[in-house]
Design an enzyme around this catalytic site. Structure first.
Site, PDB file in Angstrom:
ATOM      1  N   GLY A   1     -19.123  68.736  44.571  1.00 55.77           N
ATOM      2  CA  GLY A   1     -19.403  68.473  43.162  1.00 55.77           C
ATOM      3  C   GLY A   1     -20.557  69.302  42.627  1.00 55.77           C
ATOM      4  N   GLN A   2     -20.976  68.977  41.396  1.00 57.27           N
ATOM      5  CA  GLN A   2     -21.983  69.791  40.709  1.00 57.27           C
ATOM      6  C   GLN A   2     -23.313  69.802  41.464  1.00 57.27           C
ATOM      7  OE1 GLN A   2     -23.505  68.336  36.990  1.00 57.27           O
ATOM      8  NE2 GLN A   2     -24.038  70.370  36.232  1.00 57.27           N
TER       9      GLN A   2
ATOM     10  N   TYR B   1     -19.474  53.518  33.828  1.00 57.91           N
ATOM     11  CA  TYR B   1     -20.371  54.392  34.590  1.00 57.91           C
ATOM     12  C   TYR B   1     -21.774  53.771  34.670  1.00 57.91           C
ATOM     13  CZ  TYR B   1     -22.922  58.760  35.657  1.00 57.91           C
ATOM     14  OH  TYR B   1     -23.716  59.740  36.226  1.00 57.91           O
TER      15      TYR B   1
ATOM     16  N   GLY C   1     -19.641  63.905  48.433  1.00 60.27           N
ATOM     17  CA  GLY C   1     -19.484  64.556  47.124  1.00 60.27           C
ATOM     18  C   GLY C   1     -20.018  65.978  47.168  1.00 60.27           C
TER      19      GLY C   1
ATOM     20  N   LYS D   1     -23.957  52.407  37.780  1.00 56.06           N
ATOM     21  CA  LYS D   1     -25.268  52.981  38.114  1.00 56.06           C
ATOM     22  C   LYS D   1     -26.331  51.879  38.221  1.00 56.06           C
ATOM     23  CE  LYS D   1     -24.520  57.369  38.654  1.00 56.06           C
ATOM     24  NZ  LYS D   1     -24.444  57.851  40.042  1.00 56.06           N
TER      25      LYS D   1
HETATM   26  C1  AKB Z   1     -22.751  62.324  32.749  1.00 56.93           C
HETATM   27  O1  AKB Z   1     -22.821  62.891  31.647  1.00 56.93           O
HETATM   28  O2  AKB Z   1     -21.920  61.458  33.032  1.00 56.93           O
HETATM   29  C2  AKB Z   1     -23.791  62.682  33.787  1.00 56.93           C
HETATM   30  C3  AKB Z   1     -24.986  61.791  33.678  1.00 56.93           C
HETATM   31  C4  AKB Z   1     -25.989  62.023  32.632  1.00 56.93           C
HETATM   32  O3  AKB Z   1     -25.130  60.899  34.449  1.00 56.93           O
HETATM   33  N1  AKB Z   1     -24.162  64.045  33.648  1.00 56.93           N
END
Ligand code: AKB
Length: 327
Positions: free
Chosen positions: A15-16, A146, A12, A150
């Site tokens: 990426g940022q 997400y 990655g 995680k």
């Molecule tokens: C998102 O907004 O998905 C990320 C995070 C806080 O994990 N920046």
């Protein structure tokens, strides 16, 4: 014993976080010892000119293994993942990239004796979690794809450490603010977009509503935290995967007020995106990061005021250098 990183792979890398972590690691560990791996051709010439670059799809185990063996990798910073808003749009792809990708990294690391850094997020918490001073060990019932990835990732990394002895470590990052690469698909992206619009148009329409307080951090602190954690003597670590981490907390109007100190006629208005608002409403406002402070000496360098000043200065310089309009 303090771990020694000799040959590092960053997935990655375009990426940022990767765009700033790769140069920081190259500065410290030598340009040829940090292999940047991105899913596509590199967007910045610097990534290729300043050291080795390879394309990699982390869902393909054999490609990953070939790279690890070819470059004799001993440490993987595994950043390749879909962010929260995109993951809600494409939950099946998010599971495939975020979970299969991490599983492949852990398996390859078990087979090839690599240490692994895997970032978690405020997204690993959920609506049932205390939102203020969120404890290090608390209720985690995320309701987004997400967040589920995680949290599963934190547990999988714990498992690979206890079951196979893989040196896994991770941080629960808050929203990250940076001027080099855009985040692309997260819920906290507004805190980056606002600077572009402020500098270029003096106005911003925010997709989160007024009063939405979230944990945030400036990228130089986030990069330093990842490196410091990976350099810590493992005997000091109780919470390997993953440490709460914070630097500042603010709502959109508080960030706007800081920006107005530098761009007086900047204005903010609101057009709420219900999907990202509901994700934000399930995340901590402020995490308790004392475990990181005590176990490996974490301290942020940037607060809201210092971050805002630096962002405006550096982003304006960057946009001017790219020939873009700066008001
Ligand atoms: C998102 O907004 O998905 C990320 C995070 C806080 O994990 N920046």
């Amino acid at each position: 014993m303090v771990p020694v990183m000799k040959r590092i792979l960053v997935t990655g890398a375009t990426g940022q976080i990767g765009s700033e972590l790769v140069p920081a690691l190259r500065e410290k560990y030598g340009r040829d010892n940090v292999i940047a791996a991105g899913h596509r051709s590199p967007p910045h010439k610097a990534l290729v000119e300043d050291g080795p670059y390879t394309t990699l799809d982390v869902t393909e185990y054999t490609s990953l293994e070939n790279i690890v063996r070819k470059f004799q990798i001993d440490t993987i910073f595994h950043l390749a993942a879909l962010l929260s808003a995109v993951a809600e749009e494409k939950p099946q792809t998010a599971w495939e990239v975020n979970m299969q990708g991490l599983y492949n990294v852990l398996e390859v690391s078990r087979e090839n004796n690599c240490a692994v850094f895997s970032p978690s997020s405020i997204g690993a918490f959920g609506p049932g979690t205390p939102r203020d001073n969120t404890p290090q060990d608390t209720i985690q019932r995320p309701n987004t794809m997400y967040g589920i990835c995680k949290l599963s990732g934190e547990l999988l990394c714990d498992y690979y450490f206890t079951r196979f002895g893989v040196d896994t470590r991770g941080l629960r990052y808050p929203g990250l603010i940076s001027y080099q690469a855009l985040p692309g698909g997260g819920t906290t992206d507004y805190a980056v977009e606002i600077f572009y619009r402020a500098i270029q148009e003096k106005k911003y329409v925010c997709f989160l509503q007024k009063g939405t307080v979230l944990d945030m951090m400036y990228m130089p602190d986030a990069v330093r935290a990842a490196i410091e954690l990976m350099e810590t003597d493992p005997s000091q670590l109780k919470h390997r995967n993953a440490f709460n981490l914070t630097a500042m907390s603010f709502a959109p109007e508080e960030l706007a007020a800081q920006i107005q100190k530098h761009i007086a006629d900047f204005s903010i208005s609101y057009q709420v995106d219900p999907v990202r608002q509901s994700i934000a409403d399930s995340w901590p406002r402020h995490m308790d990061d004392r475990a990181a402070q005590h176990e490996w000496g974490w301290q942020p360098h940037y607060n809201l005021e210092e971050m805002t000043k630096d962002m405006i200065k550096r982003l304006s310089q960057k946009l001017r250098a790219e020939g873009q309009n700066v008001t």
